[in-house]
Design an enzyme around this catalytic site. Structure first.
Site, PDB file in Angstrom:
ATOM      1  N   ASP A   1     -23.317 -39.786  15.457  1.00 39.83           N
ATOM      2  CA  ASP A   1     -24.317 -39.567  15.145  1.00 39.83           C
ATOM      3  C   ASP A   1     -25.128 -39.457  13.913  1.00 39.83           C
ATOM      4  O   ASP A   1     -24.612 -39.370  12.737  1.00 39.83           O
ATOM      5  CB  ASP A   1     -24.666 -37.415  15.688  1.00 39.83           C
ATOM      6  CG  ASP A   1     -25.943 -36.896  15.779  1.00 39.83           C
ATOM      7  OD1 ASP A   1     -26.413 -37.261  14.562  1.00 39.83           O
ATOM      8  OD2 ASP A   1     -25.778 -35.828  15.939  1.00 39.83           O
TER       9      ASP A   1
ATOM     10  N   THR B   1     -30.988 -35.066  17.985  1.00 40.37           N
ATOM     11  CA  THR B   1     -30.262 -34.948  18.080  1.00 40.37           C
ATOM     12  C   THR B   1     -29.374 -35.009  19.915  1.00 40.37           C
ATOM     13  O   THR B   1     -28.975 -35.272  20.826  1.00 40.37           O
ATOM     14  CB  THR B   1     -29.277 -33.894  17.509  1.00 40.37           C
ATOM     15  OG1 THR B   1     -28.901 -34.587  16.663  1.00 40.37           O
ATOM     16  CG2 THR B   1     -28.129 -34.421  18.021  1.00 40.37           C
TER      17      THR B   1
ATOM     18  N   ASN C   1     -34.296 -29.841  20.067  1.00 39.86           N
ATOM     19  CA  ASN C   1     -33.013 -29.073  20.151  1.00 39.86           C
ATOM     20  C   ASN C   1     -33.522 -27.610  19.795  1.00 39.86           C
ATOM     21  O   ASN C   1     -32.680 -26.566  19.631  1.00 39.86           O
ATOM     22  CB  ASN C   1     -32.971 -28.830  18.066  1.00 39.86           C
ATOM     23  CG  ASN C   1     -31.955 -30.304  18.391  1.00 39.86           C
ATOM     24  OD1 ASN C   1     -31.839 -31.096  18.840  1.00 39.86           O
ATOM     25  ND2 ASN C   1     -31.885 -31.054  16.637  1.00 39.86           N
TER      26      ASN C   1
ATOM     27  N   ASP D   1     -24.282 -37.852  10.452  1.00 40.10           N
ATOM     28  CA  ASP D   1     -25.570 -37.394  10.640  1.00 40.10           C
ATOM     29  C   ASP D   1     -25.525 -36.253   9.217  1.00 40.10           C
ATOM     30  O   ASP D   1     -27.175 -36.030   8.480  1.00 40.10           O
ATOM     31  CB  ASP D   1     -25.809 -36.227  11.939  1.00 40.10           C
ATOM     32  CG  ASP D   1     -27.510 -36.412  11.762  1.00 40.10           C
ATOM     33  OD1 ASP D   1     -28.096 -36.436  11.943  1.00 40.10           O
ATOM     34  OD2 ASP D   1     -27.184 -34.237  12.332  1.00 40.10           O
TER      35      ASP D   1
ATOM     36  N   HIS E   1     -28.326 -36.473   6.291  1.00 38.55           N
ATOM     37  CA  HIS E   1     -29.143 -35.523   5.769  1.00 38.55           C
ATOM     38  C   HIS E   1     -29.225 -34.724   4.342  1.00 38.55           C
ATOM     39  O   HIS E   1     -30.288 -34.627   3.812  1.00 38.55           O
ATOM     40  CB  HIS E   1     -29.096 -33.727   6.688  1.00 38.55           C
ATOM     41  CG  HIS E   1     -29.636 -34.262   8.221  1.00 38.55           C
ATOM     42  ND1 HIS E   1     -30.845 -34.406   8.523  1.00 38.55           N
ATOM     43  CD2 HIS E   1     -28.895 -33.908   9.707  1.00 38.55           C
ATOM     44  CE1 HIS E   1     -31.364 -35.028   9.726  1.00 38.55           C
ATOM     45  NE2 HIS E   1     -30.239 -34.704   9.679  1.00 38.55           N
TER      46      HIS E   1
ATOM     47  N   ASP F   1     -27.480 -41.787  17.943  1.00 40.80           N
ATOM     48  CA  ASP F   1     -28.797 -41.087  19.909  1.00 40.80           C
ATOM     49  C   ASP F   1     -29.850 -41.419  18.715  1.00 40.80           C
ATOM     50  O   ASP F   1     -30.896 -41.389  18.538  1.00 40.80           O
ATOM     51  CB  ASP F   1     -28.226 -38.697  19.110  1.00 40.80           C
ATOM     52  CG  ASP F   1     -27.993 -38.597  18.149  1.00 40.80           C
ATOM     53  OD1 ASP F   1     -27.963 -39.671  16.840  1.00 40.80           O
ATOM     54  OD2 ASP F   1     -28.089 -37.372  16.938  1.00 40.80           O
TER      55      ASP F   1
ATOM     56  N   HIS G   1     -34.727 -37.152  10.423  1.00 45.20           N
ATOM     57  CA  HIS G   1     -35.242 -38.221  12.200  1.00 45.20           C
ATOM     58  C   HIS G   1     -36.042 -36.749  12.459  1.00 45.20           C
ATOM     59  O   HIS G   1     -35.735 -36.190  12.202  1.00 45.20           O
ATOM     60  CB  HIS G   1     -33.577 -38.767  12.828  1.00 45.20           C
ATOM     61  CG  HIS G   1     -32.954 -37.651  12.776  1.00 45.20           C
ATOM     62  ND1 HIS G   1     -32.913 -36.751  13.968  1.00 45.20           N
ATOM     63  CD2 HIS G   1     -31.256 -36.907  12.520  1.00 45.20           C
ATOM     64  CE1 HIS G   1     -31.525 -36.235  13.819  1.00 45.20           C
ATOM     65  NE2 HIS G   1     -31.368 -36.094  13.233  1.00 45.20           N
TER      66      HIS G   1
HETATM   67  P1  AMP Z   1     -30.440 -32.477  14.392  1.00 43.76           P
HETATM   68  O1  AMP Z   1     -29.963 -33.498  13.211  1.00 43.76           O
HETATM   69  O2  AMP Z   1     -30.652 -31.318  13.899  1.00 43.76           O
HETATM   70  O3  AMP Z   1     -30.861 -33.174  14.877  1.00 43.76           O
HETATM   71  O4  AMP Z   1     -28.683 -31.796  15.149  1.00 43.76           O
HETATM   72  C1  AMP Z   1     -27.680 -32.674  14.773  1.00 43.76           C
HETATM   73  C2  AMP Z   1     -25.948 -31.383  14.379  1.00 43.76           C
HETATM   74  O5  AMP Z   1     -26.265 -30.532  14.834  1.00 43.76           O
HETATM   75  C3  AMP Z   1     -24.735 -31.875  13.728  1.00 43.76           C
HETATM   76  O6  AMP Z   1     -25.078 -32.413  12.616  1.00 43.76           O
HETATM   77  C4  AMP Z   1     -23.882 -30.970  13.968  1.00 43.76           C
HETATM   78  O7  AMP Z   1     -23.334 -30.479  12.683  1.00 43.76           O
HETATM   79  C5  AMP Z   1     -24.560 -30.506  15.179  1.00 43.76           C
HETATM   80  N1  AMP Z   1     -24.319 -29.806  16.635  1.00 43.76           N
HETATM   81  C6  AMP Z   1     -24.493 -30.615  16.982  1.00 43.76           C
HETATM   82  N2  AMP Z   1     -23.101 -30.468  18.180  1.00 43.76           N
HETATM   83  C7  AMP Z   1     -23.178 -28.958  18.383  1.00 43.76           C
HETATM   84  C8  AMP Z   1     -23.095 -28.039  19.451  1.00 43.76           C
HETATM   85  N3  AMP Z   1     -22.755 -28.743  20.696  1.00 43.76           N
HETATM   86  N4  AMP Z   1     -24.078 -26.615  18.911  1.00 43.76           N
HETATM   87  C9  AMP Z   1     -23.867 -26.850  18.212  1.00 43.76           C
HETATM   88  N5  AMP Z   1     -24.897 -27.694  16.608  1.00 43.76           N
HETATM   89  C10 AMP Z   1     -24.528 -28.571  16.877  1.00 43.76           C
HETATM   90 ZN    ZN Z   2     -28.889 -36.394  16.249  1.00 44.69          ZN
HETATM   91 ZN    ZN Z   3     -29.346 -35.066  12.391  1.00 48.91          ZN
END
Ligand code: AMP
Ligand code: ZN
Ligand code: ZN
Length: 414
Positions: free
Chosen positions: A41, A77, A98, A197, A201, A244, A349
């Site tokens: 990620d 993501t 998300n 990821d 961040h 992603d 992102h």
């Molecule tokens: P984002 O940075 O907001 O796009 O989301 C990515 C973050 O979502 C990752 O760093 C994970 O910590 C979290 N994540 C990934 N898969 C899952 C999942 N299945 N359920 C909950 N959180 C998740």
């Molecule tokens: Zn991501």
């Molecule tokens: Zn992220």
């Protein structure tokens, strides 16, 4: 759209083999290679080849690497993980953000296990559902969507996302699956890794912390490959490694307060961050549109029906009435979240997917892939038809181009 041509080709090859006589039929057949799909990620192509990723770099030398892969809109993501395994743009598969809302299902957030596990949010047919329907075994370590019963189908084995599960535990689980005897070994395995990821961040893409996280993830993958090699499995496994989206630097202080974008009295805020969604409250559409639509200093907003065509986004009922796209390096947060955010450079992102900073990675190695190939950049919807080809199953309807990745494959790739 469909890769039926390839299926037909495959079938004709099988028929030819059958016509070649009983001797060829009696020859012991190697079991088909397993397919291992790994997501790192938030990994940008520029992270690689800089001394922090010897195992990934070696895998690229022994197989295929793309200069980059362009994510789908929005560069977040869940939408992009689900695009990678369905070949559908987020507008078509329904994971449009998300954080999203649906008239019948309510609200979806990553933290809401019930929503994430509810198959009604997840449209289209992810590769593991197609594989299961074709009678193949699949195993899934936390790819977004894998915990939901999609069209009534789940992977044979699946594990919930758990950020506390260590990299070495993940390596142990996945290498265990892939080294099982042929009778139980999954034909398709997915592995999700979020560490890059998270580091991107918190510290930004150019930080030493990111480089450290990359070294740890790369070492874990090195251990996975070593285990597969020791078990004689590496060369009967096709490995595809993707991300992603990439990661952009967000300099300290580059935050827009959402209440200053629009008085909360006029619209509800569906999502924050970089792709900011508003649904005007009844009777306040005009005020909301007057305040939001058009170009602003660090963002631009459109009605859903007027979103730029190149993003292929806005027709899904879950897309809010107004979407504001933040400029690269700017986040939008409600004041209470902004107040909690520390100073210092960070990363984000969700910016325009065609920006170089949003580019994702694509690498592949294995018996079906050519060696030492570098591909030009391509769209991430093109990964799905490659995956169905590798598994020898028919593609469901998708938005990708099945030709894009054919040149990565040895012969017919089957
Ligand atoms: P984002 O940075 O907001 O796009 O989301 C990515 C973050 O979502 C990752 O760093 C994970 O910590 C979290 N994540 C990934 N898969 C899952 C999942 N299945 N359920 C909950 N959180 C998740
Ligand atoms: Zn991501
Ligand atoms: Zn992220």
């Amino acid at each position: 759209m469909h890769s039926c041509l390839r299926c037909l080709l495959f079938l004709s090859l099988l028929m030819l083999a059958a016509c070649a006589g009983p001797a060829s039929l009696r020859e012991p057949r190697e079991p088909a290679p397993s397919l291992l799909l790994i997501s790192l990620d938030g990994t940008h192509p520029d992270y690689l080849g800089r001394g922090n990723s010897p195992n990934l770099d070696r895998l690229a030398r022994e197989g295929v690497i793309a200069q980059w892969m362009t994510p789908s809109y929005p560069a977040l993501t869940f939408p992009n993980h689900y695009t990678l395994v369905t070949g559908l743009r987020p507008d078509h598969h329904g994971i449009v953000h998300n954080t999203m809302e649906d008239a019948a299902l309510g609200r979806f957030t990553l933290a809401d296990r019930t929503a994430v596990g509810d198959g009604r949010w997840w449209g289209g047919e992810p590769i593991w559902v197609g594989a299961q329907k074709a009678g193949l075994n699949t195993a899934n370590l936390a790819w977004p969507g894998s915990e939901a019963d999609i069209a009534g189908v789940r992977p044979t084995r699946w594990l919930l996302f758990d950020a506390k599960r260590s990299l070495s535990q993940r390596v142990e689980i996945v290498s265990g699956w892939l080294t099982e005897p042929a009778a139980t070994r999954p034909a398709f395995v997915a592995l999700y890794i979020e560490h890059l990821d998270s580091a991107g961040h918190t510290y930004g893409p150019d930080s030493p912390e990111l480089a450290g996280a990359l070294r740890r993830v790369d070492a874990a993958l090195g251990e996975l490959f070593a285990r597969l090699s020791r078990a004689g499995t590496m060369d009967r496994t096709n490995i595809v490694i993707v991300s992603d989206h990439g990661m952009a630097t967000v300099p300290a202080g580059q935050v827009v307060i959402t209440e200053r974008m629009l008085d909360p009295e006029y619209a509800s805020l569906v999502s924050t961050g970089q792709v900011v969604g508003f649904n005007p409250r009844p009777g306040h559409r005009d005020e909301a549109e007057r305040a939001l639509l058009g170009r602003h200093e660090h963002y631009e907003c459109w009605r859903k029906e007027d979103m730029p065509e190149r993003w292929r986004f806005g027709r899904n009922p879950r897309v809010p009435a107004i979407t504001c796209q933040m400029d690269e390096g700017w986040d939008a947060l409600p004041s209470e979240h902004a107040a909690r955010r520390g100073g210092g450079t960070r990363g984000s992102h969700g910016f325009d997917p065609t920006l170089p900073s949003m580019r994702a990675i694509f690498l592949a190695r294995g018996p079906s892939f050519r060696e030492g190939i570098t591909l030009p950049g391509f769209d991430n919807v093109d990964v799905y038809p490659l995956l169905t080809t590798l598994l020898g199953i028919e593609s469901a309807e998708h938005d990708g181009n099945a030709q894009t990745l054919l040149e990565a494959l040895r012969d017919s790739g089957l």
